[in-house]
Enzyme design. Sequence first.
Site, short mmCIF file in Angstrom:
data_model
loop_
_atom_site.label_atom_id
_atom_site.label_comp_id
_atom_site.label_asym_id
_atom_site.label_seq_id
_atom_site.Cartn_x
_atom_site.Cartn_y
_atom_site.Cartn_z
N LEU A 111 3.63 -8.78 8.17
CA LEU A 111 2.92 -7.76 8.95
C LEU A 111 3.91 -7.14 9.92
O LEU A 111 4.74 -7.84 10.50
CB LEU A 111 1.76 -8.39 9.73
CG LEU A 111 0.61 -8.98 8.90
CD1 LEU A 111 -0.42 -9.61 9.81
CD2 LEU A 111 -0.03 -7.91 8.02
N GLU A 143 -6.57 -9.42 16.68
CA GLU A 143 -6.86 -8.70 15.44
C GLU A 143 -6.85 -9.70 14.28
O GLU A 143 -7.69 -9.65 13.39
CB GLU A 143 -5.83 -7.58 15.25
CG GLU A 143 -6.31 -6.43 14.37
CD GLU A 143 -6.37 -6.76 12.90
OE1 GLU A 143 -7.30 -6.30 12.22
OE2 GLU A 143 -5.50 -7.48 12.42
N1 LIG Z 1 -2.02 -5.10 7.24
C1 LIG Z 1 -2.79 -5.69 6.34
O1 LIG Z 1 -4.03 -5.68 6.45
C2 LIG Z 1 -2.16 -6.40 5.18
C3 LIG Z 1 -2.95 -7.08 4.26
C4 LIG Z 1 -2.32 -7.70 3.17
C5 LIG Z 1 -0.95 -7.63 3.04
N2 LIG Z 1 -0.22 -6.97 3.96
C6 LIG Z 1 1.25 -6.81 3.82
O2 LIG Z 1 1.47 -6.08 2.62
C7 LIG Z 1 2.62 -6.59 1.96
C8 LIG Z 1 2.25 -7.17 0.63
O3 LIG Z 1 1.51 -6.23 -0.11
P1 LIG Z 1 2.04 -5.59 -1.47
O4 LIG Z 1 1.22 -4.38 -1.73
O5 LIG Z 1 3.52 -5.45 -1.40
O6 LIG Z 1 1.76 -6.73 -2.53
P2 LIG Z 1 0.43 -7.51 -2.98
O7 LIG Z 1 -0.63 -6.54 -3.36
O8 LIG Z 1 0.08 -8.54 -2.00
O9 LIG Z 1 0.97 -8.24 -4.27
C9 LIG Z 1 1.44 -7.48 -5.36
C10 LIG Z 1 1.46 -8.42 -6.54
O10 LIG Z 1 0.13 -8.82 -6.86
C11 LIG Z 1 0.05 -9.03 -8.25
N3 LIG Z 1 -0.95 -8.12 -8.80
C12 LIG Z 1 -1.51 -7.03 -8.20
N4 LIG Z 1 -2.40 -6.46 -9.03
C13 LIG Z 1 -2.41 -7.20 -10.16
C14 LIG Z 1 -3.14 -7.13 -11.37
N5 LIG Z 1 -4.04 -6.17 -11.60
N6 LIG Z 1 -2.90 -8.05 -12.32
C15 LIG Z 1 -2.00 -9.05 -12.11
N7 LIG Z 1 -1.29 -9.18 -10.96
C16 LIG Z 1 -1.49 -8.26 -10.02
C17 LIG Z 1 1.44 -8.79 -8.81
O11 LIG Z 1 2.06 -10.06 -8.70
P3 LIG Z 1 3.31 -10.56 -9.60
O12 LIG Z 1 4.49 -9.78 -9.13
O13 LIG Z 1 3.41 -12.02 -9.27
O14 LIG Z 1 2.93 -10.29 -11.01
C18 LIG Z 1 2.02 -7.82 -7.80
O15 LIG Z 1 3.43 -7.79 -7.79
C19 LIG Z 1 3.21 -7.62 2.91
O16 LIG Z 1 4.14 -6.99 3.78
C20 LIG Z 1 1.99 -8.10 3.67
O17 LIG Z 1 2.34 -8.64 4.93
C21 LIG Z 1 -0.80 -6.36 5.03
#
Ligand SMILES: NC(=O)c1ccc[n+]([C@@H]2O[C@H](COP(=O)([O-])OP(=O)(O)OC[C@H]3O[C@@H](n4cnc5c(N)ncnc54)[C@H](OP(=O)(O)O)[C@@H]3O)[C@@H](O)[C@H]2O)c1
Length: 190
Positions: A23, A30
């Site tokens: 984050l 929050e």
């Molecule tokens: N501010 C907030 O509310 C909040 C909330 C959540 C996260 N975050 C931040 O967001 C970042 C992470 O989010 P992100 O968007 O980069 O990644 P993410 O959505 O957490 O993860 C992406 C991974 O999820 C898997 N995935 C997604 N859809 C899929 C599907 N339909 N089928 C199979 N696997 C699927 C894949 O994993 P594989 O690569 O293993 O196949 C993909 O690489 C971090 O910095 C975290 O701290 C913030």
Amino acid sequence: MAIKFKLIAACCDNMGIGKNGDLPWRLKNEMAHFTRMTTETLDANKKNVVILGRTSWDCIPNKYKPLAGRINFILTSRKLDVSQFEDTYVFYCWNDIVNRLNDANFKQKYEDVWVAGGSKVYEAAMSSEYFYRLYLTRIKKEFECDTFFPNLVSHVEKVSDTRVPQGIQEEKGIQWEIEVWENRKLKLDN
Ligand SMILES: NC(=O)c1ccc[n+]([C@@H]2O[C@H](COP(=O)([O-])OP(=O)(O)OC[C@H]3O[C@@H](n4cnc5c(N)ncnc54)[C@H](OP(=O)(O)O)[C@@H]3O)[C@@H](O)[C@H]2O)c1
């Protein structure tokens, strides 16, 4: 009962949600809102499901894994070993998640379904037929980010929910406010 996805996210003024797998901010109150909303149930015998993309799962420090008091669902295309974690399941597609949520035995165990990110996971949940509400914390500041909240779908309207902190909150000199958006299509379809 029909599946209803509740999305929960925090984004800053430039719509960022993450930076370097973490984050971009540390806001204790929050975070407490996230924990309370995703954990609390009306039925003490049930838990909520929290759906996370694999990167978001990786972001959780090991000592906080799995998200306590909740059933953790992780979406990935990889072989993930989560056998050491209680109430934690790996899914390779949304269809399998929906099938599990519809399973008669599993239905006895859970109350709400919270979608907790990241980017593509929010996007898929928001455009699905199961999208019910988005609990979006607006952090009233810009942060450098590499991951962003997707565009809000157009068929949503703002609603109020007394369970969330009302009005502008402030911590560490940063203001934030929670918006609750509801899928109007669900109302029209029912
Ligand atoms: N501010 C907030 O509310 C909040 C909330 C959540 C996260 N975050 C931040 O967001 C970042 C992470 O989010 P992100 O968007 O980069 O990644 P993410 O959505 O957490 O993860 C992406 C991974 O999820 C898997 N995935 C997604 N859809 C899929 C599907 N339909 N089928 C199979 N696997 C699927 C894949 O994993 P594989 O690569 O293993 O196949 C993909 O690489 C971090 O910095 C975290 O701290 C913030």
